[in-house]
Scaffold this motif. Structure first.
Motif, short mmCIF file in Angstrom:
data_model
loop_
_atom_site.label_atom_id
_atom_site.label_comp_id
_atom_site.label_asym_id
_atom_site.label_seq_id
_atom_site.Cartn_x
_atom_site.Cartn_y
_atom_site.Cartn_z
N UNK A 44 0.82 -1.21 0.00
CA UNK A 44 0.00 0.00 0.00
C UNK A 44 0.85 1.27 0.00
N UNK A 45 1.95 1.27 0.73
CA UNK A 45 2.74 2.49 0.86
C UNK A 45 3.34 2.96 -0.46
N UNK A 46 3.57 2.04 -1.38
CA UNK A 46 4.28 2.39 -2.62
C UNK A 46 3.37 2.40 -3.85
N UNK A 47 2.06 2.50 -3.65
CA UNK A 47 1.14 2.55 -4.79
C UNK A 47 1.13 3.94 -5.42
N UNK A 48 0.90 3.99 -6.73
CA UNK A 48 0.73 5.29 -7.37
C UNK A 48 -0.69 5.79 -7.15
N UNK A 49 -0.90 7.06 -7.46
CA UNK A 49 -2.18 7.70 -7.17
C UNK A 49 -3.35 7.02 -7.88
N UNK A 50 -3.21 6.68 -9.15
CA UNK A 50 -4.33 6.09 -9.89
C UNK A 50 -4.71 4.73 -9.34
N UNK A 51 -3.72 3.96 -8.93
CA UNK A 51 -4.02 2.65 -8.35
C UNK A 51 -4.80 2.80 -7.05
N UNK A 52 -4.42 3.79 -6.24
CA UNK A 52 -5.16 4.05 -5.00
C UNK A 52 -6.61 4.40 -5.31
N UNK A 53 -6.83 5.25 -6.28
CA UNK A 53 -8.20 5.64 -6.64
C UNK A 53 -8.98 4.45 -7.19
N UNK A 54 -8.31 3.62 -7.99
CA UNK A 54 -8.99 2.43 -8.52
C UNK A 54 -9.39 1.47 -7.40
N UNK A 55 -8.54 1.32 -6.41
CA UNK A 55 -8.86 0.44 -5.29
C UNK A 55 -10.03 0.97 -4.47
N UNK A 56 -10.16 2.29 -4.37
CA UNK A 56 -11.31 2.87 -3.68
C UNK A 56 -12.61 2.57 -4.44
N UNK A 57 -12.52 2.55 -5.77
CA UNK A 57 -13.71 2.21 -6.56
C UNK A 57 -14.11 0.75 -6.36
N UNK A 58 -13.16 -0.08 -5.96
CA UNK A 58 -13.46 -1.50 -5.76
C UNK A 58 -13.98 -1.79 -4.36
N UNK A 59 -13.90 -0.81 -3.46
CA UNK A 59 -14.31 -1.04 -2.08
C UNK A 59 -15.77 -1.48 -1.99
N UNK A 60 -16.66 -0.69 -2.57
CA UNK A 60 -18.09 -1.00 -2.45
C UNK A 60 -18.52 -2.15 -3.35
N UNK A 61 -17.85 -2.32 -4.49
CA UNK A 61 -18.28 -3.33 -5.45
C UNK A 61 -17.69 -4.72 -5.19
N UNK A 62 -16.49 -4.77 -4.59
CA UNK A 62 -15.79 -6.05 -4.52
C UNK A 62 -15.40 -6.48 -3.11
N UNK A 63 -15.15 -5.53 -2.20
CA UNK A 63 -14.80 -5.92 -0.84
C UNK A 63 -15.98 -6.62 -0.19
N UNK A 64 -15.76 -7.80 0.35
CA UNK A 64 -16.83 -8.53 1.02
C UNK A 64 -16.30 -9.12 2.31
N UNK A 65 -16.80 -8.58 3.42
CA UNK A 65 -16.47 -9.11 4.74
C UNK A 65 -17.72 -9.81 5.26
N UNK A 66 -17.70 -11.13 5.38
CA UNK A 66 -18.93 -11.86 5.73
C UNK A 66 -19.41 -11.55 7.15
N UNK A 67 -20.63 -11.09 7.24
CA UNK A 67 -21.28 -10.91 8.53
C UNK A 67 -22.00 -12.21 8.91
N UNK A 68 -22.49 -12.27 10.13
CA UNK A 68 -23.28 -13.43 10.53
C UNK A 68 -24.51 -13.57 9.65
N UNK A 69 -25.11 -12.44 9.30
CA UNK A 69 -26.29 -12.46 8.43
C UNK A 69 -25.94 -13.03 7.06
N UNK A 70 -24.80 -12.62 6.51
CA UNK A 70 -24.39 -13.11 5.19
C UNK A 70 -24.13 -14.61 5.21
#
Length: 503
Positions: A44-70
């Motif tokens: 993470x410390x050595x990422x370029x700016x565009x990669x950081x922004x792209x990863x933020x776009x993936x937060x809501x669409x791809x990050x999945x932390x399973x809850x008990x409900x899930x």
């Protein structure tokens, strides 16, 4: 004296539909299998700016932390699919005979079919927007292949077969059966490469006949579950058209095709109004999702820590939010907004050339273009338990939430007394770590609370109704008697953002 003859038990007949899915439908290690973390393996410390922004776009669409409900939802979905296949084994003569009998119904109308003695299981999932209903179901489905090609099989009596373990479609916006049927055919074509949606012999059929034809097609392709999303009051508003769609759902279950119906609570209520047989749709489970409370395990110990951990900034944030209270202030327990504030605040900090996120960035993002005034009102309504802020949304049952929050006049005194008697909650840091309750225990406790609340509310409503003048419940009287402390809520109505409300 016992006979020396022993009864032999025949081994189960292998199921060509189920065998390729055994490993996928297993409920072992679901938490690990459902989890998806786009930041895995990145420096993470050595990422370029565009990669950081792209990863933020993936937060809501791809990050999945399973809850008990899930995890519970996924387990129920897999059981519904498995049961459907165990009841429909093409290697059994009885199953093939039933398929042939249904195939002979082609050309008949939906209401003119005989009812079979058994039904597949159905699953219902209801909740307001942004809670992650579709996100959780689609994540669970992603663990299952959508197409399986079968070669020659003597036991199933086929030379070639393409199986579609699952299909996902959205309810047509106008609530028409024809629109839904077309979307089902289109989804099947996309999944297994067929061309049903453009077939000439299908295009000329009436909706009633096409519904029967589609049921036969789904059965022939071994569809393990059909997921129908976006059931809302506005597109499932009753009448003959809506009733026909409800009958179609029942017929699919009767054919042996499991269903998952998802949508807004008001849309599910509209569906229920057509027939008492709609209980069959929930025979595999009724999942009611609500915005998470600030003290819910799924929020404090699962979702909030995961979202804080999703950090693409060069440095970690100095914000200490061990119990998720700060994050809750900006999302009201709604998953989509929780992800949005984390992404938008980091994006804002990057644009300003900062190395880490502060709460100032969060407040600026919350009051900026990433959130509309209506978004902030919706968040504040659930964060502050203010049903008056929810009245402006036609798809949110604000009256139900008023009762749920103890703002009904008959429960006001009891709630106030309970709050006054409750001891002050000690700081989280001095509390022992929470233990993760099994899903079965959580479900049992939730069911017990619901039964107690409903029984108490029913008794209280009966007493209240007997003591009120009929005029009290007319026009605005309903709102005045449903909501206690109306004047106080109205006084707080304008305080819909954290900076002004001090939440």
């Amino acid at each position: 004296m016992f006979s020396s003859a022993q009864t032999t038990v025949s081994p189960p007949v292998p199921n060509p539909f189920l065998e390729p899915l055994e490993v996928h439908l297993s409920t072992q290690n679901l938490e690990q299998r459902l989890s998806n973390w786009p930041l895995d393996g990145l420096d993470i410390k050595n990422l370029d700016m565009q990669t950081r922004l792209d990863l933020l776009d993936r937060l809501q669409d791809q990050m999945f932390e399973p809850t008990l409900t899930a995890i519970d939802t996924t387990s129920r979905l897999f059981r519904v699919i498995r049961r459907g296949y165990t009841s429909h084994n093409p290697a059994l003569v009885s199953s093939r005979q039933q398929m042939m009998a249904l195939a002979r119904c082609a050309g008949r109308e939906l209401n003119n079919l005989p009812w079979l003695p058994s039904y597949a299981k159905g699953l219902r999932a209801s909740g307001i927007t942004g809670l992650g209903k579709s996100y959780e179901i689609l994540r669970a489905l992603s663990l299952i292949p959508q197409r399986i090609d079968h070669g020659p099989s003597k036991s199933a009596d086929w030379n070639h077969m393409i199986q579609a373990p699952w299909l996902y479609v959205a309810m047509s916006h106008d609530g028409s059966l024809g629109g839904l049927l077309l979307q089902i055919l289109t989804a099947l074509d996309a999944a297994i490469g067929t061309n049903y949606a453009r077939a000439r012999d299908i295009a000329g059929l009436s909706n009633e006949k096409l519904a029967v034809h589609i049921g036969i097609i789904l059965l022939n392709h071994g569809v393990g579950v059909l997921v129908i999303d976006e059931l809302q009051g506005r597109n499932f508003a009753g009448g003959v058209r809506g009733g026909l769609a409800a009958t179609f759902f029942l017929r699919l279950l009767n054919f042996g095709i499991p269903l998952v119906l998802m949508g807004n609570p008001l849309g599910m209520d509209a569906l229920d109004s057509f027939s008492q047989d709609m209980r069959r749709v929930g025979s595999g489970g009724n999942i009611e999702m609500h915005p998470m409370e600030s003290f819910d395990y799924d929020f404090t110990d699962v979702l909030a820590p995961a979202l804080w951990r999703y950090n693409v900034m060069p440095e970690a944030s100095p914000i200490a939010d061990k119990d998720g209270a700060i994050l809750f202030k900006y999302c009201g327990g709604i998953r989509d907004y929780a992800g949005r504030i984390r992404a938008s605040s980091q994006r804002l900090a990057l644009d300003e050339g900062c190395s880490y996120v502060t709460e100032v960035h969060m407040e600026q993002a919350f009051n900026g273009p990433d959130f509309s005034a209506k978004d902030r009102a919706l968040i504040a309504g659930f964060r502050d338990k203010n049903p008056l802020l929810l009245q402006q949304f036609d798809d949110i049952p604000w009256r139900s939430y008023a009762v749920r929050w103890g703002l009904h006049p008959s429960s006001q005194d009891a709630s106030t007394a309970s709050e006054a008697a409750a001891p002050e909650t000690p700081p989280k840091a001095s509390s022992p770590p929470k233990t993760r309750k099994p899903v079965a225990q959580q479900s049992k406790e939730t069911a017990q609370r619901n039964r107690t609340r409903k029984a108490n509310q029913k008794a209280e409503n009966a007493i209240k109704k007997a003591s009120l003048d009929p005029e009290d419940m007319r026009n605005q009287g309903l709102q005045e008697h449903l909501i206690s402390g109306l004047e106080q809520l109205q006084a707080n109505n304008s305080q819909i953002n954290p900076s002004s409300s001090g939440a």
